[in-house]
Design a protein around this motif. Structure first.
Motif, short mmCIF file in Angstrom:
data_model
loop_
_atom_site.label_atom_id
_atom_site.label_comp_id
_atom_site.label_asym_id
_atom_site.label_seq_id
_atom_site.Cartn_x
_atom_site.Cartn_y
_atom_site.Cartn_z
N ARG A 161 9.62 1.92 -10.74
CA ARG A 161 8.29 2.38 -10.37
C ARG A 161 7.56 1.27 -9.62
O ARG A 161 7.63 0.10 -9.99
N SER A 162 6.86 1.65 -8.57
CA SER A 162 5.99 0.73 -7.84
C SER A 162 4.87 1.60 -7.27
O SER A 162 5.00 2.16 -6.18
N GLU A 163 3.79 1.71 -8.04
CA GLU A 163 2.77 2.72 -7.73
C GLU A 163 1.45 2.36 -8.39
O GLU A 163 1.35 1.37 -9.12
N THR A 164 0.47 3.19 -8.13
CA THR A 164 -0.81 3.08 -8.84
C THR A 164 -0.82 4.15 -9.93
O THR A 164 -0.68 5.34 -9.65
N LYS A 199 -2.33 -0.88 -10.25
CA LYS A 199 -1.09 -1.07 -9.50
C LYS A 199 -0.02 -1.60 -10.46
O LYS A 199 -0.19 -2.66 -11.07
N LYS A 214 9.69 -2.27 -3.72
CA LYS A 214 9.72 -0.83 -3.59
C LYS A 214 10.68 -0.22 -4.62
O LYS A 214 11.56 -0.91 -5.14
#
Length: 289
Positions: free
Chosen positions: A215-218, A224, A247
């Motif tokens: 996961r790499s997200e808000t 974040k 990513k």
């Protein structure tokens, strides 16, 4: 009646004298018998000579075969000695590594006695020597299988060690520990599933173990967020970042910069919320610092 004697007239060339030679029948028969015996003897001698030549050729062939046999025997003996030395080295290395890895002995750890051939060896003895070589080879194969087992175990341990979180995700100081606490937002008792480490905004955040970014997200509450799947059931969470640098699907190494400290999401100040989970159950990150 048949004639009992024969007369032979011999007239020399250029002479008028005639010589008469009277030969009786039994004399002719005797001469014929002698001729037959002579021819038979000559035939027998020729047969014996031929047989002798064949025997000599066979003797020469056997001598060459015996020489080749002895040469092969020396080669096999040397090969057996080489294999036995290799087996000793393999056995010593195997025992040392198994002690270090705390492994049990392989399933079969015995080797029958083997010995060198006598000076005058037959093909049966060479076959027996070859059998001994095959037995030693089988023992060497066992050692190699054991080493492959050890190598697999060590590789698995190395992979597990690389996947197990270790060290601090950033430089800073702990402002909130793992466990039950009063929520800074509601004031109610609530489980805090990670460790809050305060640091200046922009301070590097590094992965604490090898893995793949899942996961790499808000995310709600987390701001974040970066989540790394390390395998073996381990996952680490890095939240409230000011910037994510990796990513989804990216492979990362321990110590690699993956984000920067921030104040996003449900946060009262610049810090990183660090979680360690095993099979999705939160663990106290202090055990892995």
């Amino acid at each position: 009646m048949a004639a009992r004697k024969f007369t032979l007239l011999v007239i020399p060339e250029g002479s008028h004298h005639v010589r008469r030679l009277v030969v009786r029948l039994w004399t002719l028969r005797l001469l014929a018998a002698l001729l037959v015996v002579l021819l038979g003897g000559l035939g027998y001698l020729a047969w014996e000579l031929t047989g002798t030549r064949v025997d000599y050729t066979e003797l020469s062939r056997l001598r060459q075969a015996n020489f080749a046999q002895n040469k092969e025997l020396r080669v096999l003996s040397q090969r057996l000695e080489d294999l036995r030395q290799e087996l000793v080295v393999l056995a010593q290395n195997d025992a040392k590594v198994r002690v270090m890895a705390k492994l049990t002995k392989p399933k079969s750890d015995s080797l029958g006695g083997v010995g060198g051939p006598p000076e005058d060896a037959s093909w049966d003895e060479i076959t027996d020597l070859q059998l001994q070589i095959d037995q030693v080879r089988a023992a060497i194969d066992l050692r190699r299988s054991s080493q492959e087992e050890i190598q697999g175990f060590l590789n698995d341990q190395r992979s597990l060690s690389a996947a197990k979180p270790l060290g601090w995700p950033t430089r800073g100081w702990v402002t909130s520990s793992f466990g039950m606490r009063n929520s800074p937002f509601s004031g109610r008792r609530k489980m805090h599933e990670g460790l809050d480490i305060a640091a200046r905004t922009g301070t590097p955040i590094v992965a604490t173990a090898d893995g793949i970014v899942s996961r790499s997200e808000t995310a709600p509450g987390y701001g974040k967020l970066v989540v790394i799947d390390h395998g073996y059931g381990y996952k680490t969470f890095y939240a409230h970042n000011s910037r994510n640098l990796v990513k989804i699907g990216e492979r990362v190494r321990r110590g690699q910069k993956i984000a920067e400290v921030g104040n996003t999401g449900s946060s009262t100040g610049s810090h990183v919320h660090y979680e360690v989970r095993l099979n999705n159950l939160p663990l106290n990150p202090r055990k892995f610092l």
